[in-house]
Design a protein around this motif. Sequence first.
Motif, PDB file in Angstrom:
ATOM      1  N   LEU A 298      17.609  -9.293  46.532  1.00  0.00           N
ATOM      2  CA  LEU A 298      17.846  -7.810  46.678  1.00  0.00           C
ATOM      3  C   LEU A 298      16.486  -7.203  46.284  1.00  0.00           C
ATOM      4  CD1 LEU A 298      20.157  -7.404  43.431  1.00  0.00           C
ATOM      5  CD2 LEU A 298      20.861  -6.753  45.693  1.00  0.00           C
ATOM      6  N   SER A 299      15.795  -7.981  45.402  1.00  0.00           N
ATOM      7  CA  SER A 299      14.328  -7.124  45.168  1.00  0.00           C
ATOM      8  C   SER A 299      13.851  -6.612  46.387  1.00  0.00           C
ATOM      9  CB  SER A 299      13.298  -7.756  44.607  1.00  0.00           C
ATOM     10  OG  SER A 299      12.034  -7.797  44.677  1.00  0.00           O
ATOM     11  N   GLU A 300      13.954  -7.771  47.836  1.00  0.00           N
ATOM     12  CA  GLU A 300      13.617  -7.174  48.800  1.00  0.00           C
ATOM     13  C   GLU A 300      14.446  -6.242  49.374  1.00  0.00           C
ATOM     14  OE1 GLU A 300      10.855  -9.309  50.109  1.00  0.00           O
ATOM     15  OE2 GLU A 300      10.851  -7.941  52.383  1.00  0.00           O
ATOM     16  N   ASP A 301      15.335  -6.445  48.952  1.00  0.00           N
ATOM     17  CA  ASP A 301      16.268  -5.658  50.274  1.00  0.00           C
ATOM     18  C   ASP A 301      16.217  -3.957  49.598  1.00  0.00           C
ATOM     19  OD1 ASP A 301      16.584  -7.723  51.897  1.00  0.00           O
ATOM     20  OD2 ASP A 301      18.779  -7.571  50.806  1.00  0.00           O
ATOM     21  N   LEU A 302      15.738  -3.488  48.725  1.00  0.00           N
ATOM     22  CA  LEU A 302      16.355  -2.511  47.878  1.00  0.00           C
ATOM     23  C   LEU A 302      14.848  -2.096  48.078  1.00  0.00           C
ATOM     24  CD1 LEU A 302      19.055  -3.327  45.193  1.00  0.00           C
ATOM     25  CD2 LEU A 302      19.141  -1.687  47.871  1.00  0.00           C
ATOM     26  N   ALA A 303      13.599  -3.179  47.960  1.00  0.00           N
ATOM     27  CA  ALA A 303      12.028  -3.073  47.451  1.00  0.00           C
ATOM     28  C   ALA A 303      12.061  -2.059  46.616  1.00  0.00           C
ATOM     29  CB  ALA A 303      11.763  -1.373  48.401  1.00  0.00           C
ATOM     30  N   LEU A 304      12.001  -2.894  45.721  1.00  0.00           N
ATOM     31  CA  LEU A 304      12.290  -3.478  43.758  1.00  0.00           C
ATOM     32  C   LEU A 304      11.440  -3.951  42.955  1.00  0.00           C
ATOM     33  CD1 LEU A 304      15.584  -4.097  43.281  1.00  0.00           C
ATOM     34  CD2 LEU A 304      14.544  -1.933  43.892  1.00  0.00           C
ATOM     35  N   HIS A 305      10.693  -5.075  43.983  1.00  0.00           N
ATOM     36  CA  HIS A 305       9.345  -5.169  43.288  1.00  0.00           C
ATOM     37  C   HIS A 305       8.088  -4.425  42.594  1.00  0.00           C
ATOM     38  CE1 HIS A 305       6.166  -8.119  42.577  1.00  0.00           C
ATOM     39  NE2 HIS A 305       7.089  -9.512  43.093  1.00  0.00           N
ATOM     40  N   SER A 306       7.763  -4.024  41.300  1.00  0.00           N
ATOM     41  CA  SER A 306       6.980  -3.867  40.594  1.00  0.00           C
ATOM     42  C   SER A 306       5.367  -3.530  41.520  1.00  0.00           C
ATOM     43  CB  SER A 306       6.245  -4.403  39.670  1.00  0.00           C
ATOM     44  OG  SER A 306       8.379  -3.758  38.984  1.00  0.00           O
ATOM     45  N   PHE A 307       5.581  -4.713  41.796  1.00  0.00           N
ATOM     46  CA  PHE A 307       3.508  -4.452  42.517  1.00  0.00           C
ATOM     47  C   PHE A 307       3.224  -4.752  43.600  1.00  0.00           C
ATOM     48  CE2 PHE A 307       4.409  -7.301  38.139  1.00  0.00           C
ATOM     49  CZ  PHE A 307       3.759  -5.844  37.288  1.00  0.00           C
ATOM     50  N   ALA A 308       4.624  -4.256  44.830  1.00  0.00           N
ATOM     51  CA  ALA A 308       4.097  -4.517  46.113  1.00  0.00           C
ATOM     52  C   ALA A 308       3.724  -3.156  46.574  1.00  0.00           C
ATOM     53  CB  ALA A 308       5.606  -4.769  47.155  1.00  0.00           C
ATOM     54  N   THR A 309       3.446  -2.795  47.559  1.00  0.00           N
ATOM     55  CA  THR A 309       3.199  -1.643  48.341  1.00  0.00           C
ATOM     56  C   THR A 309       3.680  -1.793  49.895  1.00  0.00           C
ATOM     57  OG1 THR A 309       1.163  -2.655  48.961  1.00  0.00           O
ATOM     58  CG2 THR A 309       0.163  -1.812  46.779  1.00  0.00           C
ATOM     59  N   SER A 310       3.520  -0.637  50.203  1.00  0.00           N
ATOM     60  CA  SER A 310       3.893  -0.885  51.599  1.00  0.00           C
ATOM     61  C   SER A 310       2.693  -0.992  53.214  1.00  0.00           C
ATOM     62  CB  SER A 310       5.489   0.851  51.877  1.00  0.00           C
ATOM     63  OG  SER A 310       3.979   2.511  51.534  1.00  0.00           O
ATOM     64  N   ARG A 311       2.307  -1.119  52.652  1.00  0.00           N
ATOM     65  CA  ARG A 311       0.623  -1.574  53.757  1.00  0.00           C
ATOM     66  C   ARG A 311       1.797  -2.601  54.107  1.00  0.00           C
ATOM     67  NH1 ARG A 311      -5.038  -2.236  52.557  1.00  0.00           N
ATOM     68  NH2 ARG A 311      -4.931  -2.847  54.587  1.00  0.00           N
TER      69      ARG A 311
END
Length: 311
Positions: A298-311
């Motif tokens: 879910l975190s991956e598919d909905l881009a929920l990770h608090s510390f991920a950037t889109s780079r």
Amino acid sequence: MDSVADPRTYDLDALRARILPEAEGTVDRSIPQLARADPDLVALALVTVDGVVNSSACADVELSIQSAVKPFLFALALEDTRGEALDQVGIEPTGEAFDAIKLESGTGRPPNPMVNAGALLTASLVYGEDVAARNERIHAGLSAFAGRELDVDEEIARNEHLLGDRNHALAHLMRSEGTLALGVDDTVAVYARACATMVDARDLALMGATLAAGGRNPVTGVNVVSAQVARDVISVMATCGVYDGSGRWMRQVGVPAKSGVSGTIVLSAPGSLGAAVVSPPLDDQGTSVRGHRASEILSEDLALHSFATSR
Ligand code: GLU
């Protein structure tokens, strides 16, 4: 980067089908009612901060909330003490099991509100003149988070109370340190009853969404706790919510969450959504195996990770 899915239309049944074959983990056996849990139950739900509910099959199957109640007990204690609960319970992760017989060195306070010692203390701080009034305040508060009147399984509450030897030990320890004002047996009874509150995945997702929306229930519009309280609770969920698995959880899922031994997991992504993943088989740290896996996806598919950037 792959495109980000929309939580309102995300296919939770497809995710459910994907994680269902995962067969690892064992169902908790601390009380007979938990030992009888269906190991094949899997349910997921999401609620956005603007109140859109999305759920999978089985999202209306109820089970006892167990330790997923701890963030909400902390929230009610903060609300009722106007923040003074933060003087009485620490906020540091322990790296130890949920029921470790250990208090903060030097202060005798429980280390944080997400382990049993801390939740026993926060349960004792929720306002009520006696046990019945405190139980009622907790029941009303949890129901307000869930947006409906929740039931309590009195048999589970009784067993949790009677069989909770380690919880009694922790309460005795806090009494001896002078950090617990309420009596030992009353404290354990109030906490045990809170753990026996019955929720389904949809309830739990809405409870998480209420924190994520700054304390206002996004479906009913009721202000359950202040925005400051919601922020404090989510912060501690992030660092301590998955016990001695909190570091691994933060790296892999990156969403503040709290797990419970019935297989419940509640997630709060601030300003975005609340989610719940329910499935009884647990890993060694007491967290649902399928729930952890589903949360990662879910975190991956909905881009929920608090510390991920889109780079
Ligand atoms: N009722 C359980 C206990 O206090 C909750 C534990 C958990 O869900 O982690 O022992």
